[in-house]
Design an enzyme around this catalytic site. Sequence first.
Site, PDB file in Angstrom:
ATOM      1  N   HIS A 298       0.916  -1.343   0.065  1.00 14.28           N
ATOM      2  CA  HIS A 298      -0.194  -0.078  -0.034  1.00 14.28           C
ATOM      3  C   HIS A 298       0.853   1.165  -0.014  1.00 14.28           C
ATOM      4  CE1 HIS A 298      -3.632   2.550   1.237  1.00 14.28           C
ATOM      5  NE2 HIS A 298      -2.589   3.229   1.772  1.00 14.28           N
ATOM      6  N   GLU A 299       1.894   1.335   0.925  1.00 17.20           N
ATOM      7  CA  GLU A 299       2.668   2.513   1.057  1.00 17.20           C
ATOM      8  C   GLU A 299       3.660   2.674  -0.111  1.00 17.20           C
ATOM      9  OE1 GLU A 299       1.979   4.577   3.170  1.00 17.20           O
ATOM     10  OE2 GLU A 299       0.951   3.344   4.404  1.00 17.20           O
TER      11      GLU A 299
ATOM     12  N   HIS B 116       1.778   4.578  -2.568  1.00 20.27           N
ATOM     13  CA  HIS B 116       1.865   6.137  -2.550  1.00 20.27           C
ATOM     14  C   HIS B 116       3.449   6.360  -3.203  1.00 20.27           C
ATOM     15  CE1 HIS B 116      -1.515   7.029  -0.188  1.00 20.27           C
ATOM     16  NE2 HIS B 116      -1.395   5.917   0.534  1.00 20.27           N
TER      17      HIS B 116
ATOM     18  N   GLU C  24      -4.502   8.059  -2.884  1.00 15.83           N
ATOM     19  CA  GLU C  24      -4.922   6.643  -2.365  1.00 15.83           C
ATOM     20  C   GLU C  24      -5.287   5.962  -3.428  1.00 15.83           C
ATOM     21  OE1 GLU C  24      -4.669   6.652   0.854  1.00 15.83           O
ATOM     22  OE2 GLU C  24      -5.879   4.843   1.574  1.00 15.83           O
TER      23      GLU C  24
END
Lengths: 486, 486
Positions: free
Chosen positions: A254-255, A258, A284
């Site tokens: 997830h990170e 980003h 997001e």
Amino acid sequence: VSPQIAALREYADELRALGGALSLLSWDERTQLPAAGGSWRARQMATLSGIYHKQLISTDLERLISAAEDAHPGSAEVRVMRRDYEHATKLPSRLVREFSEASSLSQQAWAQARRDDDFTTLQPHLERVLELSHERAECYGYETERYDALHDLYEQDSRAAELEPMFEGLREPLLELIDAQPPADLSILRRTYPLDAQTRFGEWIVTQVGYDMASGRLDPTAHPFCTSIGRGDVRLTTRYDEEWLPGSLFATIHEAGHGIYGQAFDRLELPSTYGEAPGLGMHESQSRMYENIVARSTPFWERYFPDLQAAFPGTLDDVDMETFLRQVRVSERSLIRVEADELTYNLHIAARFELERSLVNGTLAVKDLPEAWRDAYQRWVGLVPDNDRDGVLQDVHWSSGSFGYFPTYTLGNVYAAQFVERCRQDITNLDDQWRAGEFGPLRDWFDEHVYQHGRLYSGREFVQRITGGGVSSAALVTYLRERFAG
Amino acid sequence: VSPQIAALREYADELRALGGALSLLSWDERTQLPAAGGSWRARQMATLSGIYHKQLISTDLERLISAAEDAHPGSAEVRVMRRDYEHATKLPSRLVREFSEASSLSQQAWAQARRDDDFTTLQPHLERVLELSHERAECYGYETERYDALHDLYEQDSRAAELEPMFEGLREPLLELIDAQPPADLSILRRTYPLDAQTRFGEWIVTQVGYDMASGRLDPTAHPFCTSIGRGDVRLTTRYDEEWLPGSLFATIHEAGHGIYGQAFDRLELPSTYGEAPGLGMHESQSRMYENIVARSTPFWERYFPDLQAAFPGTLDDVDMETFLRQVRVSERSLIRVEADELTYNLHIAARFELERSLVNGTLAVKDLPEAWRDAYQRWVGLVPDNDRDGVLQDVHWSSGSFGYFPTYTLGNVYAAQFVERCRQDITNLDDQWRAGEFGPLRDWFDEHVYQHGRLYSGREFVQRITGGGVSSAALVTYLRERFAG
């Protein structure tokens, strides 16, 4: 570029340098800071924030923007700088100070209230923060409803009137899918996964999907985040639990989503004036795309499940990929947002959107919030919490003054599904590429359609350019049905 | 405190917050920064330095100082702030910029010249830096010779006319002691010491002597340093070589000495106006005291040699403490400063002092420097380098514009010996305490006589207050004779 634009970019570089120093102070606070250094660090960051704000409302900047507007009428690059400037000058400093103090006190009261499961401890503080939030919204201004002024801080150009049908379009399809899932079994994911092996696998898998470790790092922390310190320096953090593999694995990816977005601006050499994402929802969209659409997909694990088995010798020898994948995709109705699965998550957000919209627009009082929370959960999730700790007290957002933030989580899922639907039309063998561990073409597509434009378009405008239509949950529903009812 | 002092302290806090952010950017650059982040980081630091300088020369600060002077005539606290302010406003910004550019170019030329062993590559750059240094010195002003204006930047109140007899007083005694030492044998220190065991022992030993790990950290880096990021946050770094134990061991304790000094200001709750050391020599007095006077002493190793043996199982079983200690104290004439031992080190500095004094005062030209270097080494060390790489090109200081810096290294040794000589009169069983691993009374003594006063006195004034006399190398010679001729 013209001298006017060059001067503006130079100023934006200085702002970015200062902002990056603040990001480093914060990253360091959460990964390196000695125990005794906490209170001074808070003060140090307040000092730098003050200097940053002064630079942002400086008449020097206004002069540079005006000169650039005269030289380049209608320039999108100049317009985003004008918007930042106007925005920063809208709040009186008295209100900035009062809001900062009230939300700081309110956060402390929230921690206490949550520990004691006692909403009344928080209530007066939350009332004060909401009152000041009303005032802030009036300063910023809005067209149709007060909520939009605050939501716009997190996702430029997005409006409550459009969020409402978006969430409505999700409720029935999601509940149907959730209730059709097999009973939850997470036994494989709860085996023992040594921390150093988790770290090594995490560092490796993020580079596989396109995160550049030479321009970043991955460090342990309590709450995973991604932060941009400066050019060539966009860092990830994650957390590790020896007996819960997804805790680090999917948080890390997830990170990394980003991070891939954040690193793209430097890789594509965008100037500091517009080299960032236009909002949290857009950011997001990338983290959720890599976490869910990519890293919970069948082709992804067809490629990487053998590597995962090898990374944890003996732990997964008796497991086949399909069984693993079933556990990775477990879904069931739940009460806690941060533990929610890919399907349920959006329902948690929908309930919060409805409640905070009423709070900000003045149709719901803080004292009535706990009961309204239970009603909203009954309606959206079909479950009601036994206590406020597992209900209205579970999140810090409102106590910290962040009204209008929550919808960006679901906007991320919605954008991602809309973008990938279109991307699959352009790249018809995307699944085959992922199955071969090739993620370059996916990133190239986003370079072209999203990353290279920085924040020159809003999320809504990106959707319009890419799909030809408006923001809609239809693509998300289609994608989720395919994955969860397939 | 009065409102005037409170306001001044508040401003000093803001300066410290900014300065600490710069320190963090630098610490991070040397310990954490991703490879691709280097060039932007340099720019980021330049931006923050500019802001820091602006805050330092601000008329707001001048007004606060004037108000505090009116309210408290003769206050030492106000005087140090006035001094900072006057100092910062003395250089025209044109000169600051030119000096910064010239010394940056000169550093790059130095790296090249050193690689190629070719002084002529550096010569024109060094000439330019020296010329601008002359100009800087004239702006700062001085009483008797130009050199003092630059040396004062690093050690307030110290003068070349006093350094000269100090160094002269060291030459004969040091050479005599060095030549009386047994042939160098470092075989024990060159055994294999696993890196993680070195790290663990280092982290433990610094807390033994009084460094507080809850207000600090110890991280690996290329060139060891200590840096103060903020209250409760004073960090150490060190380097590790698996086959050279002193490389980390004594460097770590050296930095811990700086750290103990830096942490004292917060522990004693000094305000930011004067809560720091008055100069590099004073700071070095603490690092050298812990590194040499304490950690190369017999009582220290009587206490800790068994722990060292236990930290490296099997490596030191055949070694007795006296043999180990002999190797730790090896001394012989040498050509390279950074590898020099406790005795030789000061001779390396003496030669540099003589040369840089002539350069700054205008009696030596850059083109004649390599030959002058060889002459000075013949006179001070009795050895002459075969080439400039091992001679005038070995240090970056002059190329980076740091004229007047070198003497602070020896001043540190001189101060330390003078302070400890007096401390031993107050605490007569200091050796017994060290033999018992008790370093609290030593630190308490420095709390009372040095640390609590921050920078309200200069090094020279501290010596005067503590010993009743002037800065003199006599105590250092006495201590070294006792250790090396005992």
